[in-house]
Write an enzyme that holds these catalytic residues in place. Sequence first.
Site, PDB file in Angstrom:
ATOM      1  N   SER A 125     -31.067 -37.005 -39.314  1.00 44.25           N
ATOM      2  CA  SER A 125     -32.172 -37.381 -38.431  1.00 44.25           C
ATOM      3  C   SER A 125     -31.697 -37.243 -36.987  1.00 44.25           C
ATOM      4  CB  SER A 125     -32.565 -38.832 -38.734  1.00 44.25           C
ATOM      5  OG  SER A 125     -33.487 -39.306 -37.787  1.00 44.25           O
ATOM      6  N   LYS A 151     -34.400 -33.590 -39.675  1.00 47.22           N
ATOM      7  CA  LYS A 151     -35.565 -34.391 -39.256  1.00 47.22           C
ATOM      8  C   LYS A 151     -35.497 -34.566 -37.754  1.00 47.22           C
ATOM      9  CE  LYS A 151     -36.446 -39.358 -39.695  1.00 47.22           C
ATOM     10  NZ  LYS A 151     -36.593 -40.446 -40.686  1.00 47.22           N
ATOM     11  N   LYS A 153     -37.302 -36.417 -34.383  1.00 48.45           N
ATOM     12  CA  LYS A 153     -38.201 -37.480 -33.933  1.00 48.45           C
ATOM     13  C   LYS A 153     -39.208 -36.867 -32.966  1.00 48.45           C
ATOM     14  CE  LYS A 153     -36.217 -41.099 -35.884  1.00 48.45           C
ATOM     15  NZ  LYS A 153     -36.929 -42.057 -36.738  1.00 48.45           N
ATOM     16  N   ASP A 178     -40.667 -37.152 -37.589  1.00 48.95           N
ATOM     17  CA  ASP A 178     -40.917 -38.585 -37.756  1.00 48.95           C
ATOM     18  C   ASP A 178     -41.419 -39.145 -36.428  1.00 48.95           C
ATOM     19  OD1 ASP A 178     -40.948 -41.282 -38.356  1.00 48.95           O
ATOM     20  OD2 ASP A 178     -38.794 -41.458 -38.762  1.00 48.95           O
ATOM     21  N   GLU A 203     -43.634 -37.817 -40.960  1.00 42.28           N
ATOM     22  CA  GLU A 203     -43.352 -39.210 -41.338  1.00 42.28           C
ATOM     23  C   GLU A 203     -44.016 -40.181 -40.362  1.00 42.28           C
ATOM     24  OE1 GLU A 203     -39.162 -39.864 -41.795  1.00 42.28           O
ATOM     25  OE2 GLU A 203     -39.378 -42.042 -41.913  1.00 42.28           O
ATOM     26  N   ASP A 228     -43.305 -44.560 -43.984  1.00 41.48           N
ATOM     27  CA  ASP A 228     -42.064 -45.323 -43.812  1.00 41.48           C
ATOM     28  C   ASP A 228     -42.476 -46.775 -43.512  1.00 41.48           C
ATOM     29  OD1 ASP A 228     -39.697 -46.495 -42.939  1.00 41.48           O
ATOM     30  OD2 ASP A 228     -39.194 -44.987 -41.441  1.00 41.48           O
ATOM     31  N   LYS A 252     -36.616 -47.257 -47.958  1.00 46.16           N
ATOM     32  CA  LYS A 252     -35.411 -47.861 -47.376  1.00 46.16           C
ATOM     33  C   LYS A 252     -35.251 -49.207 -48.048  1.00 46.16           C
ATOM     34  CE  LYS A 252     -35.988 -45.982 -42.735  1.00 46.16           C
ATOM     35  NZ  LYS A 252     -36.533 -46.241 -41.395  1.00 46.16           N
ATOM     36  N   GLY A 280     -32.872 -44.206 -43.788  1.00 40.11           N
ATOM     37  CA  GLY A 280     -31.645 -44.796 -43.262  1.00 40.11           C
ATOM     38  C   GLY A 280     -31.928 -45.661 -42.050  1.00 40.11           C
TER      39      GLY A 280
HETATM   40  O1  SMG Z   1     -29.720 -43.766 -40.806  1.00 39.16           O
HETATM   41  O2  SMG Z   1     -29.686 -41.699 -40.193  1.00 39.16           O
HETATM   42  C1  SMG Z   1     -30.172 -42.827 -40.178  1.00 39.16           C
HETATM   43  C2  SMG Z   1     -31.379 -43.070 -39.299  1.00 39.16           C
HETATM   44  C3  SMG Z   1     -32.570 -42.397 -39.824  1.00 39.16           C
HETATM   45  O3  SMG Z   1     -34.335 -41.845 -38.360  1.00 39.16           O
HETATM   46  C4  SMG Z   1     -33.813 -42.682 -39.034  1.00 39.16           C
HETATM   47  N1  SMG Z   1     -34.303 -43.930 -39.109  1.00 39.16           N
HETATM   48  O4  SMG Z   1     -37.819 -44.385 -38.764  1.00 39.16           O
HETATM   49  O5  SMG Z   1     -36.709 -43.391 -40.273  1.00 39.16           O
HETATM   50  C5  SMG Z   1     -36.738 -44.020 -39.219  1.00 39.16           C
HETATM   51  C6  SMG Z   1     -35.496 -44.322 -38.410  1.00 39.16           C
HETATM   52  C7  SMG Z   1     -35.422 -45.767 -38.058  1.00 39.16           C
HETATM   53  C8  SMG Z   1     -34.251 -46.150 -37.275  1.00 39.16           C
HETATM   54  S1  SMG Z   1     -34.564 -47.557 -36.322  1.00 39.16           S
HETATM   55  C9  SMG Z   1     -33.055 -48.201 -35.969  1.00 39.16           C
HETATM   56 MG    MG Z   2     -38.978 -43.249 -40.193  1.00 33.49          MG
END
Ligand code: SMG
Ligand code: MG
Length: 358
Positions: A125, A151, A153, A178, A203, A228, A252, A280
């Site tokens: 990500s 992925k 953002k 995402d 996402e 999510d 998660k 994650g």
């Molecule tokens: O653990 O690699 C990881 C992070 C993956 O993008 C990721 N998580 O919305 O999916 C999500 C975000 C939330 C992270 S908020 C601290």
């Molecule tokens: Mg997410």
Amino acid sequence: MRLPLVQPFETSFGREDVRDTVIVAVRGGGLTGWGEAATSVGPWYEYETIETCWHVLRDFLGPRVVGREIASPADVAQLMAPVRGHNLAKMGLEAAVWDLLGQAQGCSITQLLGGVRERVPVGVSIGVQASVPALLERIEDYWAQGYSRIKIKIKPGWDVDVVRQVRARFPGVAVMVDANSAYTLADAGRLAALDDYDLMMIEQPLPYDDLVDHAELQRRLRTPICLDESVPSLAAARAALALGSGRIVNIKPGRVGGLTVARAIHDLCRENDWPVWCGGMLETGIGRAHNVALASLPGFTLPGDISASARYFHQDIVEPAFVVNEDGTMTVPTGPGIGVAVVPERLEAATQRRATIA
Ligand code: SMG
Ligand code: MG
């Protein structure tokens, strides 16, 4: 505890430079089980924070479990059930008990869960970057490390044009986006423009509590929506399936309050032919170990946000660190419990405060 991040991580709701997390150690029968409540400093991804996790674990969840006889992880889930919400905190404690029970029975967590895979496909990500060239460079670098999908953002102002440039440069790469709830249904036209770029999924485009609008948006998009934040429980997963709020769920274990619920959501999605993948929360090796074990269940057919320890941390607090194999997978630990060893000196060095519930 606090660990500095190798690079800052930026999403539609903000930026993190360090990782603050609550580690839970559960002692029983001469063994210690480890879990992680992978929360954040502020209530941005969801309402919990480092302080609420600390408070709820120390004052409510911990006292409900300490001194009890526990035969299976489902017992812990039941003891914690009267506490409403606070899922990240619950995961920290439940996960530690899974590890403890695994060690006591000489079983790995993947075995306890019913996992079927020795290696799980993993992706990476990538947060919002300062510029598109910087993002392209990041993707190049991670793709070369072997990740199975990328992925990125997105948020208003960092979306369609960015995806267009990513696609032009990496035509064959498995890419998803995402939004962390950065859009509303009024943006449906803008989101539909993403249909042209062959994305695996979009996402969580819409608000975290809005399954109805997600269903309406899915009717207007060809690209699958993955939920999510909108799926914090088994009941929410049932509602999403009934409404057609998407076609994929990111599971998660923290967001849903533990591995027990995570597995139940997996089972439900599998019965309904919705693929799932493991999300994650920038976990240290402790939380990462639980995530990898969860992802070994049969319905986790899509690559998870389970990257190598080195993607986030200079030095993980477990040994061996998690690495990505050349085939874009991560190997599921098979030793008892989490199957990796917590390194006491590293944990000690990162510890900010501690509390004991006897
Ligand atoms: O653990 O690699 C990881 C992070 C993956 O993008 C990721 N998580 O919305 O999916 C999500 C975000 C939330 C992270 S908020 C601290
Ligand atoms: Mg997410």
